[in-house]
Design a protein around this motif. Structure first.
Motif, PDB file in Angstrom:
ATOM      1  N   ALA A  18       0.733 -51.049  59.239  1.00  0.00           N
ATOM      2  CA  ALA A  18      -0.060 -49.981  58.618  1.00  0.00           C
ATOM      3  C   ALA A  18      -0.439 -50.296  57.179  1.00  0.00           C
ATOM      4  O   ALA A  18      -1.453 -49.806  56.679  1.00  0.00           O
ATOM      5  CB  ALA A  18       0.715 -48.668  58.678  1.00  0.00           C
ATOM      6  N   CYS A  19       0.349 -51.125  56.494  1.00  0.00           N
ATOM      7  CA  CYS A  19       0.038 -51.448  55.099  1.00  0.00           C
ATOM      8  C   CYS A  19      -1.039 -52.517  54.974  1.00  0.00           C
ATOM      9  O   CYS A  19      -1.638 -52.683  53.895  1.00  0.00           O
ATOM     10  CB  CYS A  19       1.304 -51.902  54.370  1.00  0.00           C
ATOM     11  N   ILE A  20      -1.324 -53.254  56.047  1.00  0.00           N
ATOM     12  CA  ILE A  20      -2.226 -54.405  55.970  1.00  0.00           C
ATOM     13  C   ILE A  20      -3.639 -54.030  55.511  1.00  0.00           C
ATOM     14  O   ILE A  20      -4.198 -54.695  54.622  1.00  0.00           O
ATOM     15  CB  ILE A  20      -2.270 -55.159  57.315  1.00  0.00           C
ATOM     16  N   PRO A  21      -4.290 -53.003  56.078  1.00  0.00           N
ATOM     17  CA  PRO A  21      -5.654 -52.685  55.630  1.00  0.00           C
ATOM     18  C   PRO A  21      -5.761 -52.423  54.132  1.00  0.00           C
ATOM     19  O   PRO A  21      -6.765 -52.785  53.502  1.00  0.00           O
ATOM     20  CB  PRO A  21      -5.997 -51.428  56.444  1.00  0.00           C
ATOM     21  N   PHE A  22      -4.730 -51.841  53.536  1.00  0.00           N
ATOM     22  CA  PHE A  22      -4.762 -51.550  52.103  1.00  0.00           C
ATOM     23  C   PHE A  22      -4.579 -52.834  51.276  1.00  0.00           C
ATOM     24  O   PHE A  22      -5.208 -53.001  50.232  1.00  0.00           O
ATOM     25  CB  PHE A  22      -3.700 -50.509  51.767  1.00  0.00           C
ATOM     26  N   LEU A  23      -3.746 -53.742  51.765  1.00  0.00           N
ATOM     27  CA  LEU A  23      -3.640 -55.052  51.120  1.00  0.00           C
ATOM     28  C   LEU A  23      -4.956 -55.808  51.234  1.00  0.00           C
ATOM     29  O   LEU A  23      -5.374 -56.503  50.301  1.00  0.00           O
ATOM     30  CB  LEU A  23      -2.507 -55.866  51.763  1.00  0.00           C
ATOM     31  N   MET A  24      -5.611 -55.657  52.365  1.00  0.00           N
ATOM     32  CA  MET A  24      -6.883 -56.334  52.591  1.00  0.00           C
ATOM     33  C   MET A  24      -7.972 -55.781  51.670  1.00  0.00           C
ATOM     34  O   MET A  24      -8.755 -56.545  51.079  1.00  0.00           O
ATOM     35  CB  MET A  24      -7.293 -56.177  54.057  1.00  0.00           C
TER      36      MET A  24
ATOM     37  N   VAL B 297       1.689 -57.480  46.268  1.00  0.00           N
ATOM     38  CA  VAL B 297       0.967 -56.893  45.136  1.00  0.00           C
ATOM     39  C   VAL B 297       1.262 -57.673  43.862  1.00  0.00           C
ATOM     40  O   VAL B 297       0.362 -57.975  43.073  1.00  0.00           O
ATOM     41  CB  VAL B 297       1.346 -55.406  44.972  1.00  0.00           C
ATOM     42  N   GLY B 298       2.532 -58.016  43.669  1.00  0.00           N
ATOM     43  CA  GLY B 298       2.892 -58.829  42.516  1.00  0.00           C
ATOM     44  C   GLY B 298       2.222 -60.193  42.558  1.00  0.00           C
ATOM     45  O   GLY B 298       1.822 -60.737  41.514  1.00  0.00           O
ATOM     46  N   GLY B 299       2.089 -60.760  43.750  1.00  0.00           N
ATOM     47  CA  GLY B 299       1.403 -62.041  43.901  1.00  0.00           C
ATOM     48  C   GLY B 299      -0.061 -61.971  43.509  1.00  0.00           C
ATOM     49  O   GLY B 299      -0.603 -62.915  42.918  1.00  0.00           O
ATOM     50  N   LEU B 300      -0.709 -60.855  43.838  1.00  0.00           N
ATOM     51  CA  LEU B 300      -2.099 -60.670  43.418  1.00  0.00           C
ATOM     52  C   LEU B 300      -2.204 -60.666  41.894  1.00  0.00           C
ATOM     53  O   LEU B 300      -3.095 -61.296  41.307  1.00  0.00           O
ATOM     54  CB  LEU B 300      -2.655 -59.358  43.982  1.00  0.00           C
TER      55      LEU B 300
ATOM     56  N   GLY C   6      -1.232 -50.072  45.469  1.00  0.00           N
ATOM     57  CA  GLY C   6      -0.098 -49.165  45.344  1.00  0.00           C
ATOM     58  C   GLY C   6       0.133 -48.345  46.593  1.00  0.00           C
ATOM     59  O   GLY C   6       1.279 -48.009  46.926  1.00  0.00           O
ATOM     60  N   ILE C   7      -0.945 -48.018  47.300  1.00  0.00           N
ATOM     61  CA  ILE C   7      -0.808 -47.297  48.572  1.00  0.00           C
ATOM     62  C   ILE C   7      -0.065 -48.164  49.584  1.00  0.00           C
ATOM     63  O   ILE C   7       0.801 -47.680  50.329  1.00  0.00           O
ATOM     64  CB  ILE C   7      -2.191 -46.885  49.118  1.00  0.00           C
ATOM     65  N   ALA C   8      -0.394 -49.457  49.609  1.00  0.00           N
ATOM     66  CA  ALA C   8       0.305 -50.375  50.520  1.00  0.00           C
ATOM     67  C   ALA C   8       1.802 -50.384  50.228  1.00  0.00           C
ATOM     68  O   ALA C   8       2.631 -50.367  51.145  1.00  0.00           O
ATOM     69  CB  ALA C   8      -0.279 -51.781  50.387  1.00  0.00           C
ATOM     70  N   PHE C   9       2.157 -50.413  48.944  1.00  0.00           N
ATOM     71  CA  PHE C   9       3.573 -50.368  48.556  1.00  0.00           C
ATOM     72  C   PHE C   9       4.229 -49.081  49.038  1.00  0.00           C
ATOM     73  O   PHE C   9       5.377 -49.088  49.495  1.00  0.00           O
ATOM     74  CB  PHE C   9       3.692 -50.475  47.035  1.00  0.00           C
ATOM     75  N   SER C  10       3.508 -47.968  48.950  1.00  0.00           N
ATOM     76  CA  SER C  10       4.070 -46.676  49.335  1.00  0.00           C
ATOM     77  C   SER C  10       4.272 -46.570  50.837  1.00  0.00           C
ATOM     78  O   SER C  10       5.048 -45.743  51.297  1.00  0.00           O
ATOM     79  CB  SER C  10       3.157 -45.542  48.843  1.00  0.00           C
TER      80      SER C  10
ATOM     81  N   THR D 166      -9.258 -54.371  58.538  1.00  0.00           N
ATOM     82  CA  THR D 166      -8.739 -55.735  58.444  1.00  0.00           C
ATOM     83  C   THR D 166      -9.712 -56.734  59.054  1.00  0.00           C
ATOM     84  O   THR D 166      -9.951 -57.814  58.499  1.00  0.00           O
ATOM     85  CB  THR D 166      -7.376 -55.835  59.151  1.00  0.00           C
ATOM     86  N   VAL D 167     -10.287 -56.385  60.185  1.00  0.00           N
ATOM     87  CA  VAL D 167     -11.238 -57.276  60.862  1.00  0.00           C
ATOM     88  C   VAL D 167     -12.498 -57.451  60.012  1.00  0.00           C
ATOM     89  O   VAL D 167     -12.960 -58.583  59.779  1.00  0.00           O
ATOM     90  CB  VAL D 167     -11.599 -56.722  62.256  1.00  0.00           C
ATOM     91  N   ILE D 168     -13.068 -56.347  59.549  1.00  0.00           N
ATOM     92  CA  ILE D 168     -14.316 -56.400  58.778  1.00  0.00           C
ATOM     93  C   ILE D 168     -14.136 -57.173  57.469  1.00  0.00           C
ATOM     94  O   ILE D 168     -14.917 -58.073  57.146  1.00  0.00           O
ATOM     95  CB  ILE D 168     -14.829 -54.975  58.489  1.00  0.00           C
TER      96      ILE D 168
END
Length: 506
Positions: A156-162, A201-204, A188-192, A114-116
């Motif tokens: 925990a889902c944030i890095p995958f959204l990022m 994800v829908g917003g993206l 999809g991993i973030a959703f899971s 997330t930071v990077i």
């Protein structure tokens, strides 16, 4: 040293940002033991370890009930912990505290993504100045190090959204189809991990559509759907015989219980963001976030949809909004800096702006140092650690006769599970007299250790308790941590009790 840091800040800012992020997250890994709230422990750690021990703590498994029903929880994130704990025990690691050091370290490393990428996104769509500001905020905002090592699905889902957002923002460096397909897979991993991430994800996908990127939208959507179908559909098919059973139950339960828990006004999350991100900088960030909606739609729309839904939905809890906070910070910094460049007011008051940032950094430092090393729910954890060393331990009783319900102990640290009424609780509803009557009918239910939580009316509670168990011997007191006491002082609703442990002798 200071000169070296200045040079790094100018020439290699990401290196300095990462050092700051790693430093405070390592503090949290080492010192921030315990758990933050019920869900980040009992819905992840307890379940996973109980499965390793051939028990089903939350009764999620179909085999645990004669009429099994889905619980509305994703198996993916909890399942990862199951395989981790299973693997650790294969190599001889059984101690719960050591396991949690490893869990916190893995989460801390994951949070560095997330930071990077927060830095990279700001650098790509804006400039180096915005990238540095966004990066350092993501690294050292007072709540990030502690939250990053917790088992909160919202974090925990944030890095995958990022990662997914980064792939959609930057130019493709691989096969066109594969690039956007992989972005969808990662979304999809973030959703899971966190079902509500589907809003982001829908917003993206909507942002890509609004930008008339038709093929990108299709490839992204295919990837996301395939991942969701694999991680949720197939898993639920194997367990329940039908795909997406847990997700359907999650939606059903939340709709039916929309006004059961923590109903707040629609503007509650705005107040939370303003306070959490510390004014006046929080005002700058929110202003910059909304100001940039048209110019940076891909960064704005997913977070806005997520925020709008949660503002509309009656059940509001602070942690629900955590997934979008890094995106508010990134776009907020970009939008604010763009505004300041064109603002006559701020260009004529650079000292005032500098003073605002100095005030913020000073105010942010104290909670950063305190929260990063805070041992949360210390009394509950340490009480279980203490009892786990007692070879004569048989059954546990929790005494909280001043409340309607008793505090659930974290059995993960006890290394035993409450089979057949293993733990009992004396409350204002289920009194000591009720317990006595139960034990007279079934002597096997007799406990040999009791925890009195909190000192409220403690002497009278002990006196009443002795009417059923006349021979009790004081063992030790597990005290609350500093942060627990501070939170209780700030708001008595945050009740974190000292634990007074007694042995019940025959």
């Amino acid at each position: 040293m200071i000169e070296r840091m200045k040079i790094l800040w100018e020439e290699k800012p990401l290196r300095l940002i990462l050092f700051s992020a790693v430093f405070f997250r390592l503090l949290a890994v080492i010192f921030s033991k315990g758990y933050g709230m019920h869900d980040d422990h009992f819905l992840v750690i307890e379940s996973a370890q109980s499965w390793v021990d051939n028990f089903d703590y939350n009764n999620w498994l179909p085999s645990s009930s004669s009429s099994p029903q889905p619980s509305g929880h994703s198996w993916f994130y909890c399942g990862l912990h199951y395989f981790l704990f299973k693997g650790l025990q294969v190599i001889g690691i059984y101690d719960p505290q050591i396991k949690m050091y490893i869990v916190r370290l893995l989460h801390a490393l994951l949070s560095l993504i997330t930071v990077i990428l927060g830095y990279r996104i700001a650098q790509l769509v804006s400039d180096k100045h915005s990238a540095r500001m966004a990066g350092i905020l993501l690294a050292v905002y007072w709540f990030f190090p502690n939250a990053s090592v917790r088992n909160l699905v919202e974090v925990a889902c944030i890095p995958f959204l990022m990662i997914s957002t980064w792939m959609l923002v930057r130019p493709s460096r691989m096969n066109f189809f594969l690039h956007f397909f992989l972005a969808g897979i990662i979304a999809g991993i973030a959703f899971s991990i966190r079902f509500q991430s589907i809003l982001f994800v829908g917003g993206l996908g909507l942002a890509l559509l609004f930008q008339k990127k038709w093929k990108e939208t299709v490839f992204f959507g295919i990837g996301a759907l395939i991942c969701m179908a694999s991680l949720q559909g197939i898993i639920d098919e194997v367990i329940w015989g039908h795909p997406f059973m847990e997700f359907k139950e999650y939606v059903r339960y939340n709709i039916e219980n929309a006004e059961t828990y923590f109903v707040q006004q629609w503007y509650m999350y705005f107040g939370l963001l303003l306070g959490l991100l510390i004014p006046p900088i929080s005002l700058f960030l929110l202003f910059g976030f909304f100001r940039s909606w048209k110019k940076h739609l891909l960064l704005f729309l997913p977070g806005f949809i997520f925020l709008a839904f949660h503002c509309y939905f009656p059940n509001k809890q602070e942690r629900f909004i955590l997934p979008i906070i890094p995106f508010v910070i990134i776009l907020g910094v970009i939008g604010w800096n763009d505004f300041v460049k064109k603002s006559e007011f701020w260009n004529n008051r650079k000292k005032l702006l500098r003073a605002c940032w100095i005030f913020f950094l000073t105010l942010n430092l104290l909670p950063l140092l305190v929260v990063s090393v805070a041992y949360s729910k210390k009394s509950r954890v340490e009480a279980m650690v203490y009892l786990s060393t007692k070879k004569d331990f048989n059954r546990l009783l929790v005494e909280e006769s001043f409340r309607d319900e008793f505090t659930m102990p974290p059995f993960f640290y006890l290394r035993k599970w409450y089979r057949d009424g293993y733990v009992q609780g004396v409350t204002s509803v289920y009194t000591i007299d009720s317990l006595c009557a139960c034990i007279q009918k079934n002597s096997s239910m007799r406990p040999n250790y009791v925890i009195f939580f909190d000192e409220e009316n403690l002497d009278n509670r002990i006196k009443k308790f002795k009417t059923c168990f006349p021979n009790i011997k004081y063992e030790t007191t597990a005290e609350s941590g500093f942060l627990d006491k501070l939170l209780f002082w700030l708001n008595p609703i945050n009740r974190n009790y000292d634990a007074y442990i007694y042995k019940i002798e025959k």
